[in-house]
Write a protein that holds these residues in place. Structure first.
Motif, PDB file in Angstrom:
ATOM      1  N   ASP A  55       0.838  -1.207   0.000  1.00  0.00           N
ATOM      2  CA  ASP A  55       0.000   0.000   0.000  1.00  0.00           C
ATOM      3  C   ASP A  55       0.871   1.254   0.000  1.00  0.00           C
ATOM      4  N   PHE A  56       1.926   1.227   0.814  1.00  0.00           N
ATOM      5  CA  PHE A  56       2.859   2.353   0.863  1.00  0.00           C
ATOM      6  C   PHE A  56       3.502   2.577  -0.508  1.00  0.00           C
ATOM      7  N   LEU A  57       3.988   1.503  -1.134  1.00  0.00           N
ATOM      8  CA  LEU A  57       4.650   1.623  -2.431  1.00  0.00           C
ATOM      9  C   LEU A  57       3.690   2.150  -3.499  1.00  0.00           C
ATOM     10  N   ALA A  58       2.443   1.668  -3.492  1.00  0.00           N
ATOM     11  CA  ALA A  58       1.471   2.141  -4.478  1.00  0.00           C
ATOM     12  C   ALA A  58       1.279   3.653  -4.340  1.00  0.00           C
ATOM     13  N   SER A  59       1.176   4.137  -3.111  1.00  0.00           N
ATOM     14  CA  SER A  59       1.039   5.586  -2.892  1.00  0.00           C
ATOM     15  C   SER A  59       2.325   6.318  -3.250  1.00  0.00           C
ATOM     16  N   ILE A 109      13.794  -2.821   4.502  1.00  0.00           N
ATOM     17  CA  ILE A 109      14.042  -1.646   3.665  1.00  0.00           C
ATOM     18  C   ILE A 109      14.170  -0.436   4.580  1.00  0.00           C
ATOM     19  N   SER A 110      15.286   0.274   4.452  1.00  0.00           N
ATOM     20  CA  SER A 110      15.464   1.560   5.130  1.00  0.00           C
ATOM     21  C   SER A 110      15.673   2.601   4.038  1.00  0.00           C
ATOM     22  N   LEU A 111      14.946   3.707   4.146  1.00  0.00           N
ATOM     23  CA  LEU A 111      14.968   4.736   3.117  1.00  0.00           C
ATOM     24  C   LEU A 111      15.588   6.021   3.648  1.00  0.00           C
ATOM     25  N   TYR A 112      16.377   6.691   2.813  1.00  0.00           N
ATOM     26  CA  TYR A 112      17.032   7.944   3.158  1.00  0.00           C
ATOM     27  C   TYR A 112      16.894   8.880   1.964  1.00  0.00           C
ATOM     28  N   GLY A 113      16.305  10.063   2.190  1.00  0.00           N
ATOM     29  CA  GLY A 113      16.058  10.967   1.071  1.00  0.00           C
ATOM     30  C   GLY A 113      16.619  12.358   1.288  1.00  0.00           C
ATOM     31  N   ARG A 114      16.742  13.074   0.190  1.00  0.00           N
ATOM     32  CA  ARG A 114      17.211  14.448   0.181  1.00  0.00           C
ATOM     33  C   ARG A 114      16.719  15.108  -1.099  1.00  0.00           C
ATOM     34  N   PRO A 115      16.659  16.373  -1.233  1.00  0.00           N
ATOM     35  CA  PRO A 115      16.879  17.416  -0.241  1.00  0.00           C
ATOM     36  C   PRO A 115      15.623  17.604   0.609  1.00  0.00           C
ATOM     37  N   MET A 116      15.752  18.408   1.648  1.00  0.00           N
ATOM     38  CA  MET A 116      14.665  18.616   2.596  1.00  0.00           C
ATOM     39  C   MET A 116      13.361  19.104   1.944  1.00  0.00           C
ATOM     40  N   PRO A 117      13.390  20.053   0.996  1.00  0.00           N
ATOM     41  CA  PRO A 117      12.117  20.467   0.389  1.00  0.00           C
ATOM     42  C   PRO A 117      11.383  19.305  -0.300  1.00  0.00           C
ATOM     43  N   ALA A 118      12.118  18.378  -0.873  1.00  0.00           N
ATOM     44  CA  ALA A 118      11.475  17.218  -1.493  1.00  0.00           C
ATOM     45  C   ALA A 118      10.863  16.314  -0.425  1.00  0.00           C
ATOM     46  N   LEU A 119      11.546  16.166   0.706  1.00  0.00           N
ATOM     47  CA  LEU A 119      10.992  15.345   1.784  1.00  0.00           C
ATOM     48  C   LEU A 119       9.714  15.945   2.346  1.00  0.00           C
ATOM     49  N   THR A 120       9.686  17.262   2.520  1.00  0.00           N
ATOM     50  CA  THR A 120       8.461  17.876   3.029  1.00  0.00           C
ATOM     51  C   THR A 120       7.352  17.836   1.975  1.00  0.00           C
ATOM     52  N   ALA A 121       7.696  17.933   0.696  1.00  0.00           N
ATOM     53  CA  ALA A 121       6.696  17.762  -0.364  1.00  0.00           C
ATOM     54  C   ALA A 121       6.134  16.342  -0.311  1.00  0.00           C
ATOM     55  N   LEU A 122       6.990  15.379  -0.029  1.00  0.00           N
ATOM     56  CA  LEU A 122       6.545  13.990   0.107  1.00  0.00           C
ATOM     57  C   LEU A 122       5.605  13.850   1.304  1.00  0.00           C
ATOM     58  N   MET A 123       5.916  14.527   2.411  1.00  0.00           N
ATOM     59  CA  MET A 123       5.038  14.500   3.586  1.00  0.00           C
ATOM     60  C   MET A 123       3.641  14.993   3.233  1.00  0.00           C
ATOM     61  N   ILE A 124       3.572  16.082   2.493  1.00  0.00           N
ATOM     62  CA  ILE A 124       2.281  16.674   2.133  1.00  0.00           C
ATOM     63  C   ILE A 124       1.476  15.732   1.239  1.00  0.00           C
ATOM     64  N   THR A 125       2.150  15.026   0.366  1.00  0.00           N
ATOM     65  CA  THR A 125       1.481  14.162  -0.594  1.00  0.00           C
ATOM     66  C   THR A 125       1.191  12.776  -0.029  1.00  0.00           C
ATOM     67  N   LEU A 126       2.212  12.143   0.509  1.00  0.00           N
ATOM     68  CA  LEU A 126       2.106  10.737   0.891  1.00  0.00           C
ATOM     69  C   LEU A 126       1.342  10.525   2.191  1.00  0.00           C
ATOM     70  N   GLY A 127       1.591  11.340   3.212  1.00  0.00           N
ATOM     71  CA  GLY A 127       0.918  11.150   4.498  1.00  0.00           C
ATOM     72  C   GLY A 127      -0.600  11.174   4.371  1.00  0.00           C
ATOM     73  N   LYS A 129      -2.417  10.758   1.732  1.00  0.00           N
ATOM     74  CA  LYS A 129      -2.861   9.664   0.863  1.00  0.00           C
ATOM     75  C   LYS A 129      -2.964   8.359   1.648  1.00  0.00           C
ATOM     76  N   LEU A 130      -1.962   8.072   2.491  1.00  0.00           N
ATOM     77  CA  LEU A 130      -1.995   6.859   3.296  1.00  0.00           C
ATOM     78  C   LEU A 130      -3.139   6.907   4.308  1.00  0.00           C
ATOM     79  N   ALA A 131      -3.376   8.073   4.904  1.00  0.00           N
ATOM     80  CA  ALA A 131      -4.478   8.211   5.858  1.00  0.00           C
ATOM     81  C   ALA A 131      -5.828   7.982   5.170  1.00  0.00           C
ATOM     82  N   ARG A 132      -6.016   8.539   3.971  1.00  0.00           N
ATOM     83  CA  ARG A 132      -7.271   8.327   3.236  1.00  0.00           C
ATOM     84  C   ARG A 132      -7.470   6.862   2.889  1.00  0.00           C
ATOM     85  N   GLN A 133      -6.392   6.149   2.546  1.00  0.00           N
ATOM     86  CA  GLN A 133      -6.500   4.719   2.245  1.00  0.00           C
ATOM     87  C   GLN A 133      -7.030   3.944   3.451  1.00  0.00           C
ATOM     88  N   GLN A 134      -6.739   4.441   4.636  1.00  0.00           N
ATOM     89  CA  GLN A 134      -7.213   3.794   5.865  1.00  0.00           C
ATOM     90  C   GLN A 134      -8.600   4.287   6.259  1.00  0.00           C
TER      91      GLN A 134
END
Length: 176
Positions: A55-59, A109-127, A129-134
């Protein structure tokens, strides 16, 4: 007994192809039944089992676009893979640390990402989406509302403030 090198290498090749093709089902086929994925954004939870990770990967594959792997370093039971992609207009780079079980399936699987603006963009999008799936629409709205100001501050800092900290050339220092 560690997994066979050739089988692990084949799993890595299938994993890379699945990610570059944004194919969550093909990625799940590479996973051990005991898979654990450490969240790239928080230590507050981890995903366990092929269904949760799938589910995480699909999102993630809808949020992270144009994945292209550029580096692969591996041993028999562990590989590190790095790719470049984008999240919206933000360039993104991620390193994935993969560990394998005795059947050459990905068990961690351990994930490490950069730069910070991309990580916060991911937070806005992915978080959200995962909550809605639930079925947690209120939580999705809360995640978006609390992540958006963080993203704005990080993006502003990255574009306007951080460049001011770049070292000056020696010629500029002589005149002061």
């Amino acid at each position: 007994m560690p997994p066979a090198t050739q089988s692990t290498a084949a799993t890595v090749a299938r994993w890379r192809a699945a990610a570059e093709g944004a194919d969550a089902q093909a990625a799940v086929a590479c996973l051990s039944p005991d898979i654990v994925l450490s969240s790239p954004l928080t230590e507050q939870f981890r995903l366990e089992g092929p269904e949760e990770v799938g589910d995480f990967l699909a999102s993630a594959f809808t949020a992270i676009e144009d994945i292209r792997f550029h580096t692969e370093i591996g041993q028999v039971d562990a590989y590190a893979l790095a790719y470049r992609a984008r999240i919206g207009t933000q360039p993104f780079e991620e390193v994935q640390m993969l560990r394998f079980d005795d059947d050459a399936q990905i068990s961690e699987i351990s994930l490490y990402g950069r730069p910070m603006p991309a990580l916060t963009a991911l937070m806005i999008t992915l978080g959200p989406k995962l909550a809605r799936q639930q079925g947690r629409r209120g939580l999705a709205a809360l995640l978006r509302a609390t992540s958006t100001p963080v993203h704005s501050m990080v993006t502003f800092g990255d574009r306007r403030v951080v460049p001011l900290t770049r070292p000056r050339s020696p010629e500029l220092h002589r005149g002061r």
